[in-house]
Design an enzyme around this catalytic site. Structure first.
Site, PDB file in Angstrom:
ATOM      1  N   ASP A 101       0.846  -1.197   0.000  1.00 48.64           N
ATOM      2  CA  ASP A 101       0.000   0.000   0.000  1.00 48.64           C
ATOM      3  C   ASP A 101       0.878   1.242   0.000  1.00 48.64           C
ATOM      4  OD1 ASP A 101      -1.910   1.888   0.405  1.00 48.64           O
ATOM      5  OD2 ASP A 101      -2.371   1.326   2.470  1.00 48.64           O
TER       6      ASP A 101
ATOM      7  N   ASN B 267      -0.077   4.465  -0.547  1.00 42.42           N
ATOM      8  CA  ASN B 267      -0.640   5.728  -0.042  1.00 42.42           C
ATOM      9  C   ASN B 267      -1.295   5.574   1.335  1.00 42.42           C
ATOM     10  OD1 ASN B 267      -2.796   4.257  -0.872  1.00 42.42           O
ATOM     11  ND2 ASN B 267      -3.783   5.884  -2.033  1.00 42.42           N
TER      12      ASN B 267
ATOM     13  N   ASP C 114      -3.765   3.914   2.648  1.00 42.47           N
ATOM     14  CA  ASP C 114      -5.210   3.949   2.898  1.00 42.47           C
ATOM     15  C   ASP C 114      -5.728   2.568   3.306  1.00 42.47           C
ATOM     16  OD1 ASP C 114      -4.997   2.590   0.528  1.00 42.47           O
ATOM     17  OD2 ASP C 114      -6.419   3.805  -0.585  1.00 42.47           O
TER      18      ASP C 114
ATOM     19  N   ASP D 223      -1.939  -1.063  -3.871  1.00 39.19           N
ATOM     20  CA  ASP D 223      -2.213  -0.317  -5.100  1.00 39.19           C
ATOM     21  C   ASP D 223      -1.096  -0.501  -6.120  1.00 39.19           C
ATOM     22  OD1 ASP D 223      -0.205   1.392  -3.984  1.00 39.19           O
ATOM     23  OD2 ASP D 223      -1.769   2.292  -2.750  1.00 39.19           O
TER      24      ASP D 223
ATOM     25  N   ASP E  87      -5.550  -9.498 -15.703  1.00 40.74           N
ATOM     26  CA  ASP E  87      -6.625 -10.473 -15.511  1.00 40.74           C
ATOM     27  C   ASP E  87      -7.798 -10.007 -16.361  1.00 40.74           C
ATOM     28  OD1 ASP E  87      -8.276 -12.437 -14.219  1.00 40.74           O
ATOM     29  OD2 ASP E  87      -6.962 -12.265 -12.476  1.00 40.74           O
TER      30      ASP E  87
ATOM     31  N   ASP F 295     -10.034 -14.953 -16.894  1.00 43.60           N
ATOM     32  CA  ASP F 295     -10.829 -15.380 -15.742  1.00 43.60           C
ATOM     33  C   ASP F 295     -12.042 -16.226 -16.140  1.00 43.60           C
ATOM     34  OD1 ASP F 295     -11.487 -14.983 -12.860  1.00 43.60           O
ATOM     35  OD2 ASP F 295     -13.302 -14.122 -13.715  1.00 43.60           O
TER      36      ASP F 295
ATOM     37  N   GLU G 274      -8.337 -19.749 -17.228  1.00 42.58           N
ATOM     38  CA  GLU G 274      -8.755 -20.488 -16.036  1.00 42.58           C
ATOM     39  C   GLU G 274      -9.881 -21.425 -16.454  1.00 42.58           C
ATOM     40  OE1 GLU G 274     -10.347 -19.581 -11.520  1.00 42.58           O
ATOM     41  OE2 GLU G 274     -11.264 -18.584 -13.222  1.00 42.58           O
TER      42      GLU G 274
ATOM     43  N   HIS H 191      -5.088 -16.769  -5.503  1.00 39.07           N
ATOM     44  CA  HIS H 191      -5.922 -15.968  -4.604  1.00 39.07           C
ATOM     45  C   HIS H 191      -7.239 -16.660  -4.245  1.00 39.07           C
ATOM     46  CE1 HIS H 191      -7.417 -15.499  -8.594  1.00 39.07           C
ATOM     47  NE2 HIS H 191      -8.527 -14.958  -8.122  1.00 39.07           N
ATOM     48  N   ASP H 192      -7.487 -17.840  -4.817  1.00 40.39           N
ATOM     49  CA  ASP H 192      -8.719 -18.575  -4.515  1.00 40.39           C
ATOM     50  C   ASP H 192      -8.464 -19.799  -3.642  1.00 40.39           C
ATOM     51  OD1 ASP H 192     -10.301 -16.888  -6.096  1.00 40.39           O
ATOM     52  OD2 ASP H 192      -9.954 -18.078  -7.905  1.00 40.39           O
TER      53      ASP H 192
HETATM   54  C1  GLC Z   1     -12.311 -16.709 -10.888  1.00 41.75           C
HETATM   55  C2  GLC Z   1     -11.440 -15.899  -9.960  1.00 41.75           C
HETATM   56  C3  GLC Z   1     -12.175 -15.681  -8.667  1.00 41.75           C
HETATM   57  C4  GLC Z   1     -13.441 -14.915  -8.953  1.00 41.75           C
HETATM   58  C5  GLC Z   1     -14.274 -15.614 -10.022  1.00 41.75           C
HETATM   59  C6  GLC Z   1     -15.317 -14.698 -10.576  1.00 41.75           C
HETATM   60  O1  GLC Z   1     -12.515 -17.975 -10.430  1.00 41.75           O
HETATM   61  O2  GLC Z   1     -10.208 -16.525  -9.783  1.00 41.75           O
HETATM   62  O3  GLC Z   1     -11.401 -15.015  -7.710  1.00 41.75           O
HETATM   63  O4  GLC Z   1     -14.192 -14.804  -7.782  1.00 41.75           O
HETATM   64  O5  GLC Z   1     -13.500 -16.035 -11.125  1.00 41.75           O
HETATM   65  O6  GLC Z   1     -14.734 -13.694 -11.359  1.00 41.75           O
END
Ligand code: GLC
Length: 556
Positions: free
Chosen positions: A21, A23, A25, A29, A98, A199, A256, A328-329
Site C-alpha cells: 500500500d 498511499n 489507505d 495499489d 486479468d 478469468d 482459467e 488468490h482462490d
Molecule cells: C475466478 C477468480 C475468482 C473470482 C471468479 C469470478 O474464479 O479466480 O477469484 O471470484 O472467477 O470472477
C-alpha cells in the site's frame, strides 16, 4: 519444440489489494507494486500476473468490473498503470492482466442499460429468462451459494449470474458484445500489457436449453457445473477471440478452466491445432489433503502424484502446461501441503522442488516465497469474501452450525491467501501504515521478507535459487523443455520425476511425508543442485530421506 519467451518465464501472481500500500489507505495499489519492482527483480521472476485492477464496486474484490478501460481509484490511475508497465519492462519483467470475460458488475453501464427495459439495445448483452412457476428459471446453483439466477424487478425477468448477485453473466452469443470485448482486450495490449490470465473462461457458453439439472440438490440448488463449463461453444468464441485479438501478437494467455476439466478438455484450449490459449490453469491438485491436525494435514500423496502425472503426460508434446501451487482462490500452501511448525523450512523447500521442476510455466503467489500461512479466522466477521457470507444461510438451513461453518471456512477459505503481504516486523507487517481491511496474519513478526532476505537458509533464498535455475542457469533448457517422466510411481510417500533433454538428465525427489522414508536409488549424482538438509544419505543403492527431505540433482 518451438521455443517461446512464455515457456521460459517464471510468473509471480499479485493480488493488488494485499501486496503493498503506497498511499497508506489500507488497500494495496499499483504504485505499491512499482515500489516493489526491485524486490521482484531480485527474486528473479520475469512475469507478473496482476489480479483485476479495473474500476469496480468491489463486491468480489475487482472481479466485478464496472469499467474495463479505467483503474479503480483504490488502486491508482491509468498513469500509474503505464508507469508500472514501463518500469517492469525496463527490468525485463512482463505483465499480464486479468481479463474478465464471463461477467461484468451490475453497475457496468451495459447492465444498467440492459435492465432498464426488455427492448434496450444492451438487453441481449446478458442472459435473461422468465420465471417458472413463480420460481427461478431452473434449479442451477451458483458457485457462490444459492441460485444461478436473480430476479430483476423492473422487467420481472431473471438474469443469469453464476458468481455473486452483483455479477451478471455476459451473453457470448451476442456479436456486438463480443466485438466490445475484443476492442477492450486489444486496447490493453496496445497499452503494453503482455497478455492475459483469462478469468472463469470455461463458463462463457451455457446449456441454453436451461433445463433443470437432475443432480441431487445441495442447499436447495443443483451444483451442476457441467451446465456451464467447457461446452463446445466456448471454443467457437475463443477461436474468434484469438483471431481478433491474439493472432500476430507475441503475447501470452493462460485461461482459467476450472474444476472438472480433464487434460483432454484442456487440449481443446491449448493444443497446437486449437489456436486458442497458450496454457490453462486446472484445479485438480487443490484437493488432495485431509483436514489440518495440529501443525500439518495428511497429504493424499498418491492421489497428488497421480494428478501431477496425469497433467504432465496428458499435455506433454501436444500443448503447453501451467504450474502453480496456490492462487488468490486457495488457502496458503504451507497450511495445506506443508508443515507449519517444526518442519516449516524443510516442507516449504520440498514443495518448491516438487512443483517447479515439472514441465510448464510456473506461477508463484505473493507470500508463497516467504512461507506465509493461513490466518486464524475465529468468527464470521473476520471473513471478507462475498462467497462465504452468501453461503452461510444455506449452510445453516442444512443444519450446519455457524461455528462448524466458521471452522471449515477458516481452513479452506480463499481469504487466507488474501491477507496482506508480510514485508517486515513493523506494524501491519510493513504493508501499510493503516490497518488493512483484510487483517494481517499475527505471525508477521516472525514470517516476513526482511527477516529472510539476508538469510541464506531462508525460504526466500531457496525460492531465488529455484527461480534462477529455471531462468538463468545452464540447465534452463533442460528444465523448461525436457521430457517429464515419473519415477517410483508406486511409492506412497515419495514423489520423484526425471526431466531429460539431449542426454542431460535432472531428477527431483521429494519425501512429502512427515516421517522418514527410503527408496531404491540407482542413479549417479553428477551435481546436487538443491537440497533442504545438510547431509544426504545414500547407502547400498537406497536413498534415505528425512521428514520432507527433498533433492534436485543432475544425474549421469
Ligand atoms: C475466478 C477468480 C475468482 C473470482 C471468479 C469470478 O474464479 O479466480 O477469484 O471470484 O472467477 O470472477
Amino acid at each position: 519444440m518451438e521455443k517461446k519467451w512464455w515457456k521460459e518465464a517464471f510468473g509471480y501472481q499479485i493480488y493488488p489489494r494485499s501486496f503493498n500500500d503506497s498511499n497508506n489507505d489500507g488497500v494495496g495499489d499499483l504504485r505499491g507494486i512499482i515500489e516493489k519492482l526491485d524486490y521482484l527483480s531480485d527474486l528473479g521472476i520475469n512475469l507478473i500476473w496482476i489480479c483485476p485492477f479495473y474500476k469496480s464496486p468491489m463486491d468480489d474484490n475487482g472481479y466485478d468490473v464496472s469499467d474495463y478501460y479505467d483503474i479503480d481509484p483504490l488502486f491508482g490511475n491509468l498513469d500509474d498503470c503505464k508507469e508500472l508497465i514501463e518500469k517492469a519492462h525496463s527490468k525485463g519483467i512482463r505483465i499480464i492482466a486479468d481479463l474478465v470475460l464471463n461477467h461484468t458488475s451490475d453497475e457496468h453501464p451495459w447492465f444498467v442499460e440492459a435492465k432498464s427495459s426488455n427492448d434496450n439495445q444492451y438487453r441481449d448483452f446478458y442472459i435473461w429468462q422468465s420465471s417458472k412457476d413463480e420460481k427461478e428459471p431452473n434449479n442451477w446453483a451458483s458457485f457462490f451459494g444459492g441460485s444461478a439466477w436473480k430476479l430483476e424487478e423492473t422487467t420481472g425477468e431473471y438474469f443469469m449470474k453464476i458468481f455473486s448477485d452483483k455479477m451478471p453473466d455476459l451473453n457470448w452469443e451476442n456479436s456486438k458484445m463480443r466485438e466490445e470485448m475484443y476492442k477492450m482486450a486489444n486496447w490493453w495490449l496496445d497499452l503494453g500489457i503482455d497478455g492475459f490470465r483469462v478469468d472463469a473462461v470455461a463458463h462463457i457458453a451455457r446449456d441454453t436449453s436451461f433445463k433443470d439439472s437432475t443432480m441431487e440438490l445441495y442447499n436447495g440448488y443443483a451444483p451442476d457445473w457441467q451446465k456451464f463449463s467447457n461446452l463446445p461453444d466456448v471454443h467457437k468464441h475463443l477461436k474468434e477471440f484469438n483471431e481478433k485479438v491474439l493472432a500476430n501478437r507475441d503475447v501470452m494467455t493462460v485461461g482459467e478452466v476450472g474444476g472438472g476439466a480433464t487434460p483432454k478438455q484442456a487440449l481443446e484450449y491449448v493444443s497446437d491445432q486449437a489456436k486458442e490459449f497458450n496454457m490453462v490453469f486446472n484445479f485438480d491438485h487443490n484437493h488432495c489433503y485431509t483436514p489440518l491436525e495440529g501443525d500439518h494435514n495428511q497429504t493424499k500423496i498418491l492421489e497428488l502424484k497421480k494428478t501431477f502425472n496425469k497433467w504432465q503426460t496428458g499435455l506433454q508434446g501436444k500443448g503447453w502446461n501451467a504450474l502453480y501451487w496456490l492462487n488468490h482462490d486457495q488457502p496458503r500452501l504451507l497450511s495445506r501441503y506443508g508443515h507449519q511448525g517444526k518442519y516449516r523450512l524443510e516442507s516449504a523447500k520440498m514443495l518448491a522442488n516438487v512443483m517447479y521442476f515439472m514441465w510448464g510455466t510456473p506461477f508463484i503467489y505473493n507470500g508463497e516465497e516467504i512461507g506465509m500461512t493461513n490466518y486464524p479466522f475465529k468468527e464470521m466477521s473476520d471473513f471478507n469474501d462475498v462467497a462465504i457470507h452468501n453461503s452461510l444461510k444455506f449452510a445453516l438451513a442444512e443444519g450446519i452450525t455457524e461455528s462448524e461453518y466458521v471452522k471449515d471456512q477458516a481452513e479452506n477459505t480463499r481469504d487466507n491467501a488474501r491477507t496482506p503481504m508480510q514485508w517486515d516486523d513493523s506494524e501491519n507487517g510493513g504493508f501499510s501504515a493503516k490497518a488493512p481491511i483484510l487483517k494481517v496474519n499475527p505471525n508477521y513478526k516472525e514470517v516476513n521478507v526482511k527477516s529472510q532476505v539476508n538469510d541464506e537458509n531462508s525460504i526466500l533464498s531457496y525460492y531465488k535459487q529455484v527461480i534462477s535455475l529455471r531462468t538463468k542457469s545452464e540447465y534452463k533448457d533442460l528444465i523448461c523443455y525436457g521430457l517429464y517422466e515419473q519415477l517410483n510411481q508406486s511409492s506412497k510417500y515419495i514423489y520423484s520425476y526425471q526431466r531429460s533433454l539431449n542426454g542431460q538428465k535432472l531428477i527431483s525427489i521429494s519425501n512429502m511425508d512427515v516421517k522418514a522414508h527410503s527408496i531404491k536409488f540407482n542413479h549417479q549424482i553428477e551435481k546436487l543442485l538443491l537440497s533442504n538438509y545438510e547431509d544426504l544419505k545414500i547407502e547400498n543403492n537406497r536413498l534415505y530421506l528425512k521428514p520432507y527431505e527433498s533433492i534436485v540433482a543432475i544425474i549421469k
